[in-house]
Scaffold this active site. Structure first.
Site, PDB file in Angstrom:
ATOM      1  N   HIS A 146      -5.652   4.780   0.792  1.00 23.11           N
ATOM      2  CA  HIS A 146      -6.279   4.688   2.118  1.00 23.11           C
ATOM      3  C   HIS A 146      -5.995   5.965   2.913  1.00 23.11           C
ATOM      4  O   HIS A 146      -6.875   6.487   3.615  1.00 23.11           O
ATOM      5  CB  HIS A 146      -5.696   3.503   2.900  1.00 23.11           C
ATOM      6  CG  HIS A 146      -6.254   2.169   2.539  1.00 23.11           C
ATOM      7  ND1 HIS A 146      -7.597   1.902   2.490  1.00 23.11           N
ATOM      8  CD2 HIS A 146      -5.625   0.994   2.232  1.00 23.11           C
ATOM      9  CE1 HIS A 146      -7.777   0.627   2.165  1.00 23.11           C
ATOM     10  NE2 HIS A 146      -6.595   0.057   2.005  1.00 23.11           N
ATOM     11  N   HIS A 193      -1.406   2.323  -3.219  1.00 23.58           N
ATOM     12  CA  HIS A 193      -2.571   1.709  -2.571  1.00 23.58           C
ATOM     13  C   HIS A 193      -2.741   2.249  -1.153  1.00 23.58           C
ATOM     14  O   HIS A 193      -3.825   2.717  -0.780  1.00 23.58           O
ATOM     15  CB  HIS A 193      -2.392   0.187  -2.540  1.00 23.58           C
ATOM     16  CG  HIS A 193      -3.486  -0.547  -1.829  1.00 23.58           C
ATOM     17  ND1 HIS A 193      -4.521  -1.167  -2.491  1.00 23.58           N
ATOM     18  CD2 HIS A 193      -3.719  -0.759  -0.503  1.00 23.58           C
ATOM     19  CE1 HIS A 193      -5.337  -1.721  -1.612  1.00 23.58           C
ATOM     20  NE2 HIS A 193      -4.867  -1.495  -0.385  1.00 23.58           N
ATOM     21  N   GLU A 194      -1.676   2.184  -0.371  1.00 14.76           N
ATOM     22  CA  GLU A 194      -1.778   2.649   1.013  1.00 14.76           C
ATOM     23  C   GLU A 194      -2.012   4.156   1.082  1.00 14.76           C
ATOM     24  O   GLU A 194      -2.705   4.641   1.977  1.00 14.76           O
ATOM     25  CB  GLU A 194      -0.528   2.255   1.807  1.00 14.76           C
ATOM     26  CG  GLU A 194      -0.311   0.752   1.927  1.00 14.76           C
ATOM     27  CD  GLU A 194      -1.518   0.004   2.474  1.00 14.76           C
ATOM     28  OE1 GLU A 194      -2.322   0.598   3.236  1.00 14.76           O
ATOM     29  OE2 GLU A 194      -1.675  -1.186   2.137  1.00 14.76           O
ATOM     30  N   HIS A 198      -8.200   8.690   2.017  1.00 18.94           N
ATOM     31  CA  HIS A 198      -9.546   8.453   2.550  1.00 18.94           C
ATOM     32  C   HIS A 198      -9.645   9.025   3.967  1.00 18.94           C
ATOM     33  O   HIS A 198     -10.673   9.591   4.349  1.00 18.94           O
ATOM     34  CB  HIS A 198      -9.818   6.950   2.551  1.00 18.94           C
ATOM     35  CG  HIS A 198     -11.254   6.572   2.586  1.00 18.94           C
ATOM     36  ND1 HIS A 198     -11.686   5.268   2.671  1.00 18.94           N
ATOM     37  CD2 HIS A 198     -12.398   7.315   2.563  1.00 18.94           C
ATOM     38  CE1 HIS A 198     -13.009   5.224   2.682  1.00 18.94           C
ATOM     39  NE2 HIS A 198     -13.464   6.457   2.621  1.00 18.94           N
TER      40      HIS A 198
END
Length: 694
Positions: A482, A478-479, A485
């Site tokens: 990010h 998940h991190e 991104h």
């Protein structure tokens, strides 16, 4: 550290004020001490104020270059100093830094208030916004103008002088309150631990005990083992410990953070925060803070948010209640003469999962070493986007545990650096997050990003690797989503870079990336036993996949209840909230919250919404984004290849690379070809079936 009335002389050779000669011009963490920060902030505030004054007072007619682009170029030193400072405050704090943080939070508000409410500057921006159709701007320039105008307008730049003065007071006080909230939470988390001796380890695997010993070492207690209030310590203990009395003790300490009636109590802060937020919203013409906040989001209105949450709540609660009855039967079957309590749920749910799916986390954990999961996250990015990762030992870091990798594009060109800070320690706030030391931009030549992931995984003891639970492994992906991104960003302007998007869109790239962690194509390659190197057995892999939807009623209820409470805090009149504990109880009774399940974040520890306002009225964002991510992964499934090159290129171009340069709904439709299909979320969580079918 007291606030000075005049400029502070910088210590000789302040590294924050000098050119960085480190590799890739990264922060020289080994040279930076707390005393460097206030002088650096002083200089940065002064420089930025002068830059803003020059833009606002420019005698020439406003145009895009002398106003909008000039704003984008301003504040470079402030951005640089603040990025380093807040990384340290969050990931490796000490009493000196926390004291400075109290000072800086107030100074930051006092610096930004006159900028964001500068009537002359806003006049220039508004003049450009009024004639935007005539300016022949690129799509990114149009988006930047729109976002700049919106940001200033929503900050109160159009208010009268009395309202501006009051708004400035509110902003300063909210900055102080948010900082105090986070410091209180960290204080309660640092102060509490529970020592476990030989007789206290019933049900605990060796890997947990090893991590508990490592946590004791971090606290200067060599030879002992402790459970801390880090979620990565608490949740496995509640799941595996056979000692019901100790589970209750840990659970009660965990949910009481910030609510102990001590110097770290957050109840009074919450009441004041809510009152000030409501007042600021009304100054800007909105009936509630939620109405103000959500207007500038994909959801647009509190009603839309409530509609989504209630749509999910009903089937999730039904599933949780059915699971509760099954867990109570298990308690009775084992001879337990007690009603299921919140500190029992995870323990008996794990037993029920073993019975129904023949799977438990302890069986797969030896195959999920931290190092292998890092490599799996990198390999997934390589196969999707062509980027590669090479570890660098020559880049300064803030703690010896931090690792750094250089990221290169498929053509071998430098794309950025990725910092991984994975282990829990007392100097780090709880949770997991992504941030940056420098954002990607192309305004004055290519600027490569410096991206950080911070987690709180338990460290293995005595040279043993850190072993992750499936939830931990999902958090890592998940991190890293990010992180991608930020790393894959390909925009011109800093304000539109990377994760500079609506809160209810920012979780799409991260939650979407979680899907790959659970796929057989990834697990078969990277889930290997930490001692033997043997791959994850196929039968265990199949049982893991089959068990993924188990206990989703519980997980969804603890999240949605928190999101609904956040919404109620910010839609009901602040004066009606009253006692925070009573309000929490009233609202949970209203929605029929099962007594056996606690909020994922009780109010006094809800840092997402009270340590600052980034997720205030916006905690729902994770679920809003999950509607999109569940639907988005379907594009790869429909292509028959989870690494399909054409779909991956659209994902990179339309989602990861575009940052905030386009409207998020437009970006999603460009990738997917249509709007998201809402039931994808319920299908992913297994909540479309009847509870009996689960």
């Amino acid at each position: 550290m007291s606030e000075s009335s005049g400029p502070i002389a910088a210590p000789t050779g302040n590294p924050l004020l000098q050119a960085w000669t480190t590799p890739f011009e990264t922060p020289p963490f080994t040279e930076i001490v707390p005393e460097h920060f206030l002088p650096a902030f002083e200089r940065a505030f002064t420089d930025h104020a002068a830059e803003i004054a020059a833009i606002a007072n420019d005698p020439t007619e406003p145009d895009f270059a002398n106003t909008i682009t000039a704003l984008e170029r301003s504040g470079k030193l402030l951005n640089r100093v603040a990025a380093v400072f807040y990384d340290l405050v969050s990931a490796h704090s000490n009493p000196a830094l926390l004291e400075i943080d109290k000072d800086v939070s107030l100074r930051m508000a006092r610096h930004w208030n006159p900028i964001m409410m500068n009537a002359v500057l806003f006049g220039r921006i508004a003049a450009l916004h009024d004639k935007r159709a005539e300016l022949k701007l690129t799509s990114e320039e149009r988006r930047l103008l729109e976002r700049t105008y919106t940001r200033f307008h929503r900050s109160g730049a159009g208010l009268d002088e009395a309202a501006k003065a009051r708004m400035a007071e509110i902003n300063e006080r909210l900055a102080q309150l948010g900082t105090n909230f986070s410091h209180h939470l960290l204080g309660d988390e640092q102060d509490w631990f529970m020592e476990i001796g030989e007789g206290d380890t019933e049900g605990l695997p060796d890997s947990f005990v090893a991590a508990a010993r490592a946590a004791a070492d971090e606290r200067g207690l060599p030879g002992k083992a402790v459970v801390t209030l880090s979620r990565s310590s608490v949740e496995p203990f509640l799941k595996m410990s056979g000692r019901r009395d100790l589970r209750e003790k840990v659970y009660r300490a965990f949910i009481a953070r910030g609510d102990n009636g001590n110097a770290n109590d957050n109840n009074a802060l919450i009441g004041e925060i809510l009152g000030l937020r409501e007042e600021s919203a009304k100054l800007l013409g909105y009936p509630t803070f939620a109405a103000y906040r959500l207007e500038d989001s994909m959801a647009k209105t509190p009603e839309a948010v409530r509609g989504l949450l209630e749509r999910v709540w009903k089937p999730a609660r039904a599933r949780a209640m059915a699971d509760r009855d099954a867990l109570q039967e298990l308690v009775t079957e084992e001879g337990g003469n007690f009603e299921l309590a919140p500190w029992d749920w995870r323990f008996y749910a794990e037993k029920l999962r073993q019975r129904r799916a023949n799977f438990d986390d302890a069986a797969i954990k030896p195959y999920l070493s931290l190092d292998n999961m890092i490599v799996a996250a990198f390999d997934t990015a390589t196969r999707l986007f062509g980027v590669t990762f090479a570890e660098r030992k020559d880049v300064p870091v803030w703690h010896p545990d931090v690792r750094v990798w250089e990221v290169k594009d498929a053509d071998g060109s430098h794309r950025g650096l990725f910092y991984g800070d994975y282990y829990a320690r007392p100097s780090k706030r709880s949770g997991a997050w992504m941030t940056s030391l420098r954002d990607q931009q192309k305004l004055d030549g290519a600027v490569a990003p410096l991206i950080i992931n911070v987690c709180n995984f338990s460290k293995g003891a005595d040279g043993e690797p850190s072993l992750l639970s499936p939830d931990d492994a999902r958090t890592l992906f998940h991190e890293f989503g990010h992180g991608l991104h930020g790393m894959m960003s390909d925009v011109t302007y800093p304000s539109l870079s990377g994760t500079s998007v609506f809160t209810d869109f920012v979780e799409l790239p991260s939650q979407l990336y979680e899907h790959w962690q659970e796929r057989p194509e990834v697990l078969r390659r990277f889930a290997r036993h930490y001692q033997t190197g043997e791959p994850l057995p196929d039968d265990l892999l199949q049982r893991f996949i089959a068990a993924r939807k188990f206990n989703q009623g519980f997980a969804t209820v603890e999240f949605v209840s928190s999101a609904l409470l956040d919404l109620e805090f910010h839609t009901q009149p602040a004066a009606s909230v009253g006692d925070i504990r009573d309000f929490e109880r009233r609202e949970l009774d209203k929605i029929g919250m099962p007594d056996e399940i606690a909020l994922r974040h009780r109010p006094t520890q809800f840092g997402h919404i009270f340590s600052g306002d980034h997720y205030a009225s916006g905690y729902y964002s994770y679920m809003w984004s999950e509607v999109m991510d569940a639907d988005a992964f379907g594009a790869f499934e429909e292509a028959g290849d989870i690494f399909d090159p054409k779909v991956a290129k659209r994902l990179r171009d339309d989602i990861y690379a575009s940052g905030g340069s386009r409207d998020p709904e437009e970006a999603y439709i460009a990738f997917r070809g249509r709007a998201p299909e809402p039931d994808a979320l319920l299908r992913r969580r297994g909540l479309l079936e009847t509870p009996e079918a689960a």
